[in-house]
Write a protein that holds these residues in place. Structure first.
Motif, PDB file in Angstrom:
ATOM      1  N   GLU A 175      14.979  -8.114   3.723  1.00  0.00           N
ATOM      2  CA  GLU A 175      16.096  -8.828   3.111  1.00  0.00           C
ATOM      3  C   GLU A 175      17.073  -7.918   2.363  1.00  0.00           C
ATOM      4  OE1 GLU A 175      12.555  -9.770   0.298  1.00  0.00           O
ATOM      5  OE2 GLU A 175      12.840  -9.220   2.384  1.00  0.00           O
ATOM      6  N   TYR A 176      16.701  -6.640   2.174  1.00  0.00           N
ATOM      7  CA  TYR A 176      17.569  -5.725   1.441  1.00  0.00           C
ATOM      8  C   TYR A 176      18.059  -4.546   2.272  1.00  0.00           C
ATOM      9  CZ  TYR A 176      15.464  -8.383  -2.341  1.00  0.00           C
ATOM     10  OH  TYR A 176      15.037  -9.399  -3.150  1.00  0.00           O
ATOM     11  N   LEU A 177      17.870  -4.597   3.572  1.00  0.00           N
ATOM     12  CA  LEU A 177      18.268  -3.479   4.437  1.00  0.00           C
ATOM     13  C   LEU A 177      19.749  -3.141   4.321  1.00  0.00           C
ATOM     14  CD1 LEU A 177      16.257  -4.079   7.723  1.00  0.00           C
ATOM     15  CD2 LEU A 177      16.024  -2.173   6.127  1.00  0.00           C
ATOM     16  N   TYR A 178      20.578  -4.103   4.086  1.00  0.00           N
ATOM     17  CA  TYR A 178      22.031  -3.930   4.044  1.00  0.00           C
ATOM     18  C   TYR A 178      22.560  -3.683   2.634  1.00  0.00           C
ATOM     19  CZ  TYR A 178      21.718  -8.456   1.966  1.00  0.00           C
ATOM     20  OH  TYR A 178      21.380  -9.470   1.114  1.00  0.00           O
ATOM     21  N   LEU A 179      21.706  -3.817   1.649  1.00  0.00           N
ATOM     22  CA  LEU A 179      22.155  -3.890   0.259  1.00  0.00           C
ATOM     23  C   LEU A 179      22.344  -2.519  -0.378  1.00  0.00           C
ATOM     24  CD1 LEU A 179      22.824  -5.692  -2.132  1.00  0.00           C
ATOM     25  CD2 LEU A 179      20.381  -5.863  -2.613  1.00  0.00           C
ATOM     26  N   ARG A 210      16.766   2.674   4.019  1.00  0.00           N
ATOM     27  CA  ARG A 210      17.295   1.471   4.642  1.00  0.00           C
ATOM     28  C   ARG A 210      17.508   1.651   6.136  1.00  0.00           C
ATOM     29  NH1 ARG A 210      22.135   0.959   0.498  1.00  0.00           N
ATOM     30  NH2 ARG A 210      22.122   3.102   1.187  1.00  0.00           N
ATOM     31  N   ALA A 211      17.941   2.827   6.546  1.00  0.00           N
ATOM     32  CA  ALA A 211      18.319   3.043   7.945  1.00  0.00           C
ATOM     33  C   ALA A 211      17.963   4.464   8.361  1.00  0.00           C
ATOM     34  CB  ALA A 211      19.822   2.808   8.113  1.00  0.00           C
ATOM     35  N   VAL A 212      18.097   4.742   9.641  1.00  0.00           N
ATOM     36  CA  VAL A 212      17.825   6.074  10.171  1.00  0.00           C
ATOM     37  C   VAL A 212      18.716   7.104   9.488  1.00  0.00           C
ATOM     38  CG1 VAL A 212      17.904   7.523  12.240  1.00  0.00           C
ATOM     39  CG2 VAL A 212      16.980   5.208  12.375  1.00  0.00           C
ATOM     40  N   SER A 213      19.962   6.757   9.215  1.00  0.00           N
ATOM     41  CA  SER A 213      20.865   7.694   8.548  1.00  0.00           C
ATOM     42  C   SER A 213      20.349   8.055   7.155  1.00  0.00           C
ATOM     43  CB  SER A 213      22.277   7.119   8.464  1.00  0.00           C
ATOM     44  OG  SER A 213      22.257   5.881   7.777  1.00  0.00           O
ATOM     45  N   ASP A 214      19.740   7.104   6.446  1.00  0.00           N
ATOM     46  CA  ASP A 214      19.116   7.402   5.152  1.00  0.00           C
ATOM     47  C   ASP A 214      18.000   8.423   5.339  1.00  0.00           C
ATOM     48  OD1 ASP A 214      20.674   5.586   3.752  1.00  0.00           O
ATOM     49  OD2 ASP A 214      19.076   4.119   3.458  1.00  0.00           O
ATOM     50  N   TYR A 215      17.206   8.234   6.391  1.00  0.00           N
ATOM     51  CA  TYR A 215      16.069   9.123   6.621  1.00  0.00           C
ATOM     52  C   TYR A 215      16.523  10.564   6.818  1.00  0.00           C
ATOM     53  CZ  TYR A 215      11.983  11.314   8.669  1.00  0.00           C
ATOM     54  OH  TYR A 215      10.961  12.180   8.925  1.00  0.00           O
ATOM     55  N   GLU A 216      17.529  10.762   7.621  1.00  0.00           N
ATOM     56  CA  GLU A 216      18.017  12.124   7.876  1.00  0.00           C
ATOM     57  C   GLU A 216      18.488  12.787   6.584  1.00  0.00           C
ATOM     58  OE1 GLU A 216      20.977  11.536  10.877  1.00  0.00           O
ATOM     59  OE2 GLU A 216      19.490  11.253  12.450  1.00  0.00           O
ATOM     60  N   TYR A 217      19.237  12.078   5.786  1.00  0.00           N
ATOM     61  CA  TYR A 217      19.735  12.596   4.513  1.00  0.00           C
ATOM     62  C   TYR A 217      18.578  12.864   3.544  1.00  0.00           C
ATOM     63  CZ  TYR A 217      22.021  12.564  -0.057  1.00  0.00           C
ATOM     64  OH  TYR A 217      22.429  12.875  -1.332  1.00  0.00           O
ATOM     65  N   GLU A 218      17.692  11.880   3.408  1.00  0.00           N
ATOM     66  CA  GLU A 218      16.581  11.991   2.467  1.00  0.00           C
ATOM     67  C   GLU A 218      15.578  13.068   2.883  1.00  0.00           C
ATOM     68  OE1 GLU A 218      16.444  10.727  -0.412  1.00  0.00           O
ATOM     69  OE2 GLU A 218      17.951   9.147  -0.305  1.00  0.00           O
ATOM     70  N   LEU A 219      15.386  13.255   4.173  1.00  0.00           N
ATOM     71  CA  LEU A 219      14.474  14.295   4.654  1.00  0.00           C
ATOM     72  C   LEU A 219      14.986  15.676   4.248  1.00  0.00           C
ATOM     73  CD1 LEU A 219      11.875  14.810   6.272  1.00  0.00           C
ATOM     74  CD2 LEU A 219      13.303  14.983   8.317  1.00  0.00           C
ATOM     75  N   THR A 231       7.510  14.098  -1.607  1.00  0.00           N
ATOM     76  CA  THR A 231       8.383  12.929  -1.543  1.00  0.00           C
ATOM     77  C   THR A 231       7.685  11.835  -0.754  1.00  0.00           C
ATOM     78  OG1 THR A 231      10.373  14.301  -1.636  1.00  0.00           O
ATOM     79  CG2 THR A 231      10.630  12.062  -0.771  1.00  0.00           C
ATOM     80  N   ILE A 232       7.730  10.625  -1.291  1.00  0.00           N
ATOM     81  CA  ILE A 232       7.190   9.452  -0.610  1.00  0.00           C
ATOM     82  C   ILE A 232       8.362   8.538  -0.279  1.00  0.00           C
ATOM     83  CG2 ILE A 232       5.753   7.391  -0.845  1.00  0.00           C
ATOM     84  CD1 ILE A 232       4.001   8.993  -2.782  1.00  0.00           C
ATOM     85  N   PHE A 233       8.468   8.157   0.981  1.00  0.00           N
ATOM     86  CA  PHE A 233       9.527   7.247   1.417  1.00  0.00           C
ATOM     87  C   PHE A 233       8.979   5.829   1.490  1.00  0.00           C
ATOM     88  CE2 PHE A 233      10.668  11.287   3.658  1.00  0.00           C
ATOM     89  CZ  PHE A 233      11.803  11.571   2.913  1.00  0.00           C
ATOM     90  N   ILE A 234       9.713   4.901   0.899  1.00  0.00           N
ATOM     91  CA  ILE A 234       9.349   3.487   0.952  1.00  0.00           C
ATOM     92  C   ILE A 234      10.467   2.748   1.680  1.00  0.00           C
ATOM     93  CG2 ILE A 234       8.908   1.393  -0.395  1.00  0.00           C
ATOM     94  CD1 ILE A 234       7.643   3.119  -2.536  1.00  0.00           C
TER      95      ILE A 234
END
Length: 164
Positions: A123-127, A90-99, A115-118
């Motif tokens: 409409e769901y960025l905040y959800l 959803r956000a850059v913070s997700d990317y750092e954690y997921e990486l 790992t594949i990131f989607i």
């Protein structure tokens, strides 16, 4: 056969999760949606209930299997013949954690999984499930956040928890 895993707590499963799952299901022959049971986390719904809700909203996608697990994702993947991890961002913070998780999983699996990131749809960025639980707690509108098949169960759980 290309087998992928999309794992999460799904407490409850949101339209954002559904969106990533539908898109991911097109990238593999079989997608295992793995409902995580983390002993250190407090859930609104039991593992069985979360699995049931997840199955209910994904029943129309033919190449999906919903399973539950606890422990290491890599171990679960080995047991189920999976080689791909699907993660939504959803956000850059997700990317750092997921990486960090992706590198850790790859290391544990001796390079045998990828790992594949989607990215989340706009409409769901905040959800998130926590947003859904907050809205449900205050009897807000859930139609934009949840599949209609599970809204009544989420509302009932919110009412039950509000009484406690």
């Amino acid at each position: 056969m290309k087998v992928a895993v999309y794992a999460g707590s799904f407490d409850p499963i949101t339209k954002g999760h559904q969106d990533v799952i539908k898109r991911a299901s097109k990238l593999c022959d079989k997608l295992i949606v793995a409902v995580l049971n983390n002993k250190n986390k407090k859930y609104w719904f039991s593992l069985e209930e979360r699995k049931e809700l997840t199955e209910k909203v994904l029943e129309d996608i033919p190449n999906i299997e919903v399973l539950d697990f606890s422990g290491l994702l890599v171990t679960f993947m080995e047991k189920n013949g999976a080689e791909l991890v699907i993660r939504g961002l959803r956000a850059v913070s997700d990317y750092e954690y997921e990486l960090a998780l992706a590198y850790g999983n790859q290391e544990i699996a001796d390079g045998e999984i990828e790992t594949i990131f989607i990215p989340a749809s706009k409409e769901y960025l905040y959800l998130s499930s926590s947003v859904v639980r907050e809205v449900a707690t205050y009897d807000g509108k859930l139609e934009k956040f949840l599949d209609e098949k599970i809204i009544s169960q989420v509302r009932e759980r919110a009412k039950l928890l509000n009484r406690e």
